[in-house]
Structure formats: C-alpha cells, structure tokens
Design a protein around this motif. Structure first.
Motif, PDB file in Angstrom:
ATOM      1  N   LEU A  27       0.843  -1.191   0.000  1.00 21.84           N
ATOM      2  CA  LEU A  27       0.000   0.000   0.000  1.00 21.84           C
ATOM      3  C   LEU A  27       0.878   1.240   0.000  1.00 21.84           C
ATOM      4  CD1 LEU A  27      -2.782   1.481   0.549  1.00 21.84           C
ATOM      5  CD2 LEU A  27      -2.358   1.055   2.979  1.00 21.84           C
ATOM      6  N   ALA A  28       0.396   2.291  -0.646  1.00 23.70           N
ATOM      7  CA  ALA A  28       1.023   3.615  -0.536  1.00 23.70           C
ATOM      8  C   ALA A  28      -0.092   4.619  -0.269  1.00 23.70           C
ATOM      9  CB  ALA A  28       1.765   3.973  -1.818  1.00 23.70           C
ATOM     10  N   TYR A  29       0.129   5.493   0.739  1.00 22.33           N
ATOM     11  CA  TYR A  29      -0.885   6.489   1.075  1.00 22.33           C
ATOM     12  C   TYR A  29      -0.228   7.739   1.641  1.00 22.33           C
ATOM     13  CZ  TYR A  29      -0.431   5.210   6.013  1.00 22.33           C
ATOM     14  OH  TYR A  29       0.048   4.994   7.278  1.00 22.33           O
ATOM     15  N   VAL A  48       4.778   3.966   2.529  1.00 21.11           N
ATOM     16  CA  VAL A  48       4.686   2.714   1.769  1.00 21.11           C
ATOM     17  C   VAL A  48       4.658   1.589   2.790  1.00 21.11           C
ATOM     18  CG1 VAL A  48       5.798   1.226   0.073  1.00 21.11           C
ATOM     19  CG2 VAL A  48       5.947   3.708  -0.181  1.00 21.11           C
ATOM     20  N   VAL A  49       3.566   0.836   2.828  1.00 20.61           N
ATOM     21  CA  VAL A  49       3.423  -0.283   3.766  1.00 20.61           C
ATOM     22  C   VAL A  49       3.967  -1.538   3.090  1.00 20.61           C
ATOM     23  CG1 VAL A  49       1.819  -1.672   5.129  1.00 20.61           C
ATOM     24  CG2 VAL A  49       1.401   0.788   4.815  1.00 20.61           C
ATOM     25  N   VAL A  50       4.829  -2.254   3.822  1.00 21.48           N
ATOM     26  CA  VAL A  50       5.475  -3.455   3.297  1.00 21.48           C
ATOM     27  C   VAL A  50       5.458  -4.551   4.360  1.00 21.48           C
ATOM     28  CG1 VAL A  50       6.988  -2.087   1.796  1.00 21.48           C
ATOM     29  CG2 VAL A  50       7.782  -2.743   4.068  1.00 21.48           C
ATOM     30  N   ARG A  51       5.695  -5.778   3.936  1.00 22.53           N
ATOM     31  CA  ARG A  51       5.895  -6.871   4.893  1.00 22.53           C
ATOM     32  C   ARG A  51       7.305  -6.728   5.468  1.00 22.53           C
ATOM     33  NH1 ARG A  51       3.499  -9.054   0.555  1.00 22.53           N
ATOM     34  NH2 ARG A  51       1.421  -9.902   0.870  1.00 22.53           N
ATOM     35  N   SER A  52       7.432  -6.831   6.758  1.00 19.50           N
ATOM     36  CA  SER A  52       8.749  -6.708   7.403  1.00 19.50           C
ATOM     37  C   SER A  52       9.723  -7.739   6.851  1.00 19.50           C
ATOM     38  CB  SER A  52       8.611  -6.865   8.914  1.00 19.50           C
ATOM     39  OG  SER A  52       7.794  -5.840   9.430  1.00 19.50           O
ATOM     40  N   ALA A  53       9.243  -8.939   6.551  1.00 17.41           N
ATOM     41  CA  ALA A  53      10.099 -10.002   6.026  1.00 17.41           C
ATOM     42  C   ALA A  53      10.654  -9.666   4.644  1.00 17.41           C
ATOM     43  CB  ALA A  53       9.330 -11.317   5.977  1.00 17.41           C
ATOM     44  N   ASP A  54      10.053  -8.708   3.958  1.00 15.76           N
ATOM     45  CA  ASP A  54      10.490  -8.339   2.609  1.00 15.76           C
ATOM     46  C   ASP A  54      11.538  -7.238   2.603  1.00 15.76           C
ATOM     47  OD1 ASP A  54       8.696 -10.192   1.610  1.00 15.76           O
ATOM     48  OD2 ASP A  54       7.132  -8.696   1.211  1.00 15.76           O
ATOM     49  N   PRO A 112       0.159   7.461  -4.131  1.00  9.38           N
ATOM     50  CA  PRO A 112      -0.781   7.081  -3.069  1.00  9.38           C
ATOM     51  C   PRO A 112      -2.165   6.764  -3.629  1.00  9.38           C
ATOM     52  CG  PRO A 112      -0.391   9.444  -3.032  1.00  9.38           C
ATOM     53  CD  PRO A 112       0.546   8.864  -4.051  1.00  9.38           C
ATOM     54  N   VAL A 113      -2.783   5.741  -3.066  1.00  8.46           N
ATOM     55  CA  VAL A 113      -4.138   5.369  -3.459  1.00  8.46           C
ATOM     56  C   VAL A 113      -5.167   6.177  -2.670  1.00  8.46           C
ATOM     57  CG1 VAL A 113      -4.431   3.456  -1.814  1.00  8.46           C
ATOM     58  CG2 VAL A 113      -5.623   3.391  -4.016  1.00  8.46           C
ATOM     59  N   ALA A 114      -4.742   6.719  -1.533  1.00  7.91           N
ATOM     60  CA  ALA A 114      -5.656   7.484  -0.676  1.00  7.91           C
ATOM     61  C   ALA A 114      -4.847   8.493   0.135  1.00  7.91           C
ATOM     62  CB  ALA A 114      -6.410   6.545   0.267  1.00  7.91           C
ATOM     63  N   GLN A 115      -5.559   9.468   0.665  1.00  6.56           N
ATOM     64  CA  GLN A 115      -4.986  10.415   1.612  1.00  6.56           C
ATOM     65  C   GLN A 115      -5.946  10.520   2.788  1.00  6.56           C
ATOM     66  OE1 GLN A 115      -4.533  14.355  -0.171  1.00  6.56           O
ATOM     67  NE2 GLN A 115      -6.206  13.902  -1.588  1.00  6.56           N
ATOM     68  N   GLY A 144      -5.224  -1.580   0.431  1.00  8.44           N
ATOM     69  CA  GLY A 144      -4.118  -2.324  -0.175  1.00  8.44           C
ATOM     70  C   GLY A 144      -4.551  -3.041  -1.440  1.00  8.44           C
ATOM     71  N   ARG A 145      -5.755  -3.620  -1.424  1.00 11.67           N
ATOM     72  CA  ARG A 145      -6.268  -4.278  -2.640  1.00 11.67           C
ATOM     73  C   ARG A 145      -6.471  -3.248  -3.748  1.00 11.67           C
ATOM     74  NH1 ARG A 145      -9.318  -7.584   1.086  1.00 11.67           N
ATOM     75  NH2 ARG A 145     -11.053  -6.140   0.937  1.00 11.67           N
ATOM     76  N   GLU A 146      -7.006  -2.092  -3.388  1.00 13.37           N
ATOM     77  CA  GLU A 146      -7.209  -1.035  -4.380  1.00 13.37           C
ATOM     78  C   GLU A 146      -5.871  -0.553  -4.943  1.00 13.37           C
ATOM     79  OE1 GLU A 146      -9.717   2.160  -3.006  1.00 13.37           O
ATOM     80  OE2 GLU A 146     -11.095   0.738  -2.046  1.00 13.37           O
ATOM     81  N   TRP A 147      -4.894  -0.375  -4.062  1.00 11.94           N
ATOM     82  CA  TRP A 147      -3.587   0.084  -4.525  1.00 11.94           C
ATOM     83  C   TRP A 147      -2.959  -0.936  -5.463  1.00 11.94           C
ATOM     84  CZ3 TRP A 147       1.663  -1.207  -4.042  1.00 11.94           C
ATOM     85  CH2 TRP A 147       2.539  -0.222  -4.481  1.00 11.94           C
ATOM     86  N   ALA A 148      -3.036  -2.223  -5.097  1.00 10.93           N
ATOM     87  CA  ALA A 148      -2.436  -3.278  -5.920  1.00 10.93           C
ATOM     88  C   ALA A 148      -3.022  -3.300  -7.328  1.00 10.93           C
ATOM     89  CB  ALA A 148      -2.610  -4.631  -5.241  1.00 10.93           C
ATOM     90  N   ALA A 149      -4.300  -2.935  -7.452  1.00 12.39           N
ATOM     91  CA  ALA A 149      -4.952  -2.948  -8.764  1.00 12.39           C
ATOM     92  C   ALA A 149      -4.411  -1.866  -9.693  1.00 12.39           C
ATOM     93  CB  ALA A 149      -6.465  -2.793  -8.595  1.00 12.39           C
ATOM     94  N   THR A 150      -3.835  -0.807  -9.137  1.00 10.63           N
ATOM     95  CA  THR A 150      -3.338   0.298  -9.961  1.00 10.63           C
ATOM     96  C   THR A 150      -1.840   0.512  -9.837  1.00 10.63           C
ATOM     97  OG1 THR A 150      -3.759   1.926  -8.219  1.00 10.63           O
ATOM     98  CG2 THR A 150      -5.543   1.519  -9.793  1.00 10.63           C
TER      99      THR A 150
END
Length: 157
Positions: A27-29, A48-54, A112-115, A144-150
């Motif tokens: 996700l990015a917001y 930018v939200v990420v998995r810590s393992a990544d 960002p997908v949202a603010q 996050g699903r919305e962001w991934a789509a774009t």
C-alpha cells in the motif's frame, strides 16, 4: 503499466542506515495529520506499507516509541547519526512496517491510493485526484487491494 525493478533500495540521509525492499509493497498512502506533518517537516507524510520479512536493513537504527494520534504505540526507527526517521513498526503488527517514501533512492513510482486526515491538511497540499479517506474509515486491507490494482508491476532486476 509501469514496471519497477526489485530490489528497491533506500536509507537515511547520511547512509548509516540502508535498506532493500525485496518484494512488492502492499500500500502507498498520504497522511495529513499534524504528527506526520511535524515528523516529516513537510505538508504530509507519504508512506509505503510493506511486509517486514520483505525488507533487509543494514545498520543499527535507534528505536523511539511514540504514541500516534489514536494512542497506539509506534516504534519509529531512525538513524542514530543524522536522526532521520526511516521506517515505523506497530509492535502489535510487527509483520508489517511503514517505510517513509522519501527515504527510497527512487520514489518516482510511489503513487498514493488514498490520503487521510485531510481535515488537518494544509489547503494547497491536498493531492488532486487522490481519494480522501477519513481516519475512522481507513482500512489497510481494502486500500491495499485497491492500490495493488493500480500499482506498478514489481519484478526482480
């Protein structure tokens, strides 16, 4: 659709803390709350939200635990030398981290997908074309699903 090569790298101002993002973000917001304005020294925070393992981090960040506007304790990871905040982790959801987009070596792909917290925004800083979401309606999974789509397509280099 844009293609972004992985890994994406970033770090603090002085280079003592470096990281490598090895998989697609979730996700990015943008956030216009007063805390994000103050912590970024700018009009809003771009996250930018990420998995810590990544994420692979080199260097030893200093961790400062501060409460966010909702009262949640958040661990802010900063460089002990230049004092730049590089990422944050909610200890209750430590499988995820919030990277400060400005710490990426190349943040041109971050859209960002949202603010949120738009009611606190500096009027000229509201991002045209980016949907405003009230803090109480901010659903990380749905957004996050919305962001991934774009989002751009992320591929190994």
């Amino acid at each position: 659709m844009d293609v972004v090569s992985l890994p994406q790298t970033g770090g603090c101002y002085c280079g003592a803390i470096r990281y490598s993002l090895n998989a697609a973000p979730l996700l990015a917001y943008a956030c216009h709350c007063h805390d994000c304005q103050t912590r970024s020294g700018s009009a809003f925070g771009l996250t930018v939200v990420v998995r810590s393992a990544d994420v692979t981090v080199s260097g030893e960040p200093e961790v400062v635990r501060l409460a966010n506007p909702s009262g949640l304790a958040i661990d802010h990871n900063m460089c002990p030398h230049c004092r730049l905040r590089v990422f944050a982790v909610n200890p209750k959801t430590a499988d995820y981290m919030s990277l400060r987009a400005g710490t990426l070596d190349d943040a041109s792909w971050v859209r960002p997908v949202a603010q949120t917290w738009v009611e606190s925004a500096i009027p000229w800083a509201v991002i045209p074309g980016v949907r405003a979401v009230a803090p109480e309606d901010f659903d990380f999974v749905r957004l996050g699903r919305e962001w991934a789509a774009t989002a751009p397509r992320f591929e190994p280099a």
